[in-house]
Scaffold this active site. Sequence first.
Site, PDB file in Angstrom:
ATOM      1  N   LYS A   1     -17.886  -1.727   2.244  1.00 49.56           N
ATOM      2  CA  LYS A   1     -16.419  -1.724   2.267  1.00 49.56           C
ATOM      3  C   LYS A   1     -15.982  -2.510   3.496  1.00 49.56           C
ATOM      4  CE  LYS A   1     -12.157   0.169   1.518  1.00 49.56           C
ATOM      5  NZ  LYS A   1     -11.954   1.615   1.655  1.00 49.56           N
TER       6      LYS A   1
ATOM      7  N   SER B   1     -12.574  -5.232   5.133  1.00 48.38           N
ATOM      8  CA  SER B   1     -11.168  -5.588   5.007  1.00 48.38           C
ATOM      9  C   SER B   1     -11.033  -6.794   4.076  1.00 48.38           C
ATOM     10  CB  SER B   1     -10.583  -5.957   6.370  1.00 48.38           C
ATOM     11  OG  SER B   1     -10.628  -4.882   7.259  1.00 48.38           O
TER      12      SER B   1
ATOM     13  N   THR C   1      -7.269  -6.278   7.568  1.00 49.19           N
ATOM     14  CA  THR C   1      -6.053  -6.636   6.855  1.00 49.19           C
ATOM     15  C   THR C   1      -4.838  -6.208   7.659  1.00 49.19           C
ATOM     16  OG1 THR C   1      -7.230  -6.325   4.765  1.00 49.19           O
ATOM     17  CG2 THR C   1      -4.834  -6.453   4.660  1.00 49.19           C
ATOM     18  N   ALA C   2      -4.925  -5.063   8.319  1.00 49.80           N
ATOM     19  CA  ALA C   2      -3.811  -4.592   9.140  1.00 49.80           C
ATOM     20  C   ALA C   2      -3.436  -5.639  10.184  1.00 49.80           C
ATOM     21  CB  ALA C   2      -4.179  -3.278   9.817  1.00 49.80           C
TER      22      ALA C   2
ATOM     23  N   HIS D   1      -4.583   4.219   7.660  1.00 53.60           N
ATOM     24  CA  HIS D   1      -5.097   5.461   7.089  1.00 53.60           C
ATOM     25  C   HIS D   1      -4.169   6.652   7.357  1.00 53.60           C
ATOM     26  CE1 HIS D   1      -8.449   3.125   5.959  1.00 53.60           C
ATOM     27  NE2 HIS D   1      -9.164   3.230   7.060  1.00 53.60           N
TER      28      HIS D   1
END
Length: 277
Positions: free
Chosen positions: A53, A55, A108-109, A152
Amino acid sequence: MNIAYSPCPNDTFVFHAWAHGLIEGAPALDVTYADIDKTNQWSAKGEGPEVMKISFAALPWVLDEYALIPCGGALGRGCGPLVLTKEGVDEPSFLSGKTVAVPSEKSTAYLLFRLWAAQQVPGDVGEIIVMPFHEIMPAVRDGKIDAGLVIHEARFTYGEYGLHMMTDLGNWWEEDTGLPIPLGAIIAKRSLDVSSITKWIRESVDYAWENPEASQDYVMKHAQEMSVDVAKSHIDLYVNGFTRDLGEDGFKAIESLLGRAAEEGFVPKFDLELLRK
């Protein structure tokens, strides 16, 4: 099969069935629980487990070696990163020259933050510090940094730290593009049977939805001391139809995010068609 995903409730909920041998025909999983910054770094170096997993923002660096799995990730609406401050300020100009903590340089943030800041913050944001996401809110509260970019479950708990939300980058992105927010992607080495991996992940998602209580002990074991209610809110927000299948809207969102970022020079230019291969 070796896999790395975060200990966050959405990932443990999604992968519970496969990790516990409940998916017929799927190989046993050797799970590494890792922060997204670590998996972003591993994938960029061609290191780490075969399935990870990461981004969505990290994809331009890895698509030659890894395929994007069209399920299992985090993409949706109303689930974007937040920019938090200790002061109750709403003007983006506050961030000019300020110190901002982010969870990963390839997250991505952070990519959404850079796109937003290029539009909204006059002059340059000051120093960017990479910090594990669970350390960001205490650092803002204690005045060690001027602002924090959080992800999150922080969107449910930042009030407990006395912090103020300057902006919801997910809302900004949705208003700017009309598209959902791409956050976390599942990738697999292209040398693997990608179609089978897709099938097994999708079956694990289906099992999770059909048996929502089955994963609770596993989820809470790794939930970093959050309450059951917060964990459930986390799952409800990040596990949705896009988790089972990115679909056309999901792919369009990813292509828009990474295409815009490449035009700005925030990520390397790459062949967008690799996202679907």
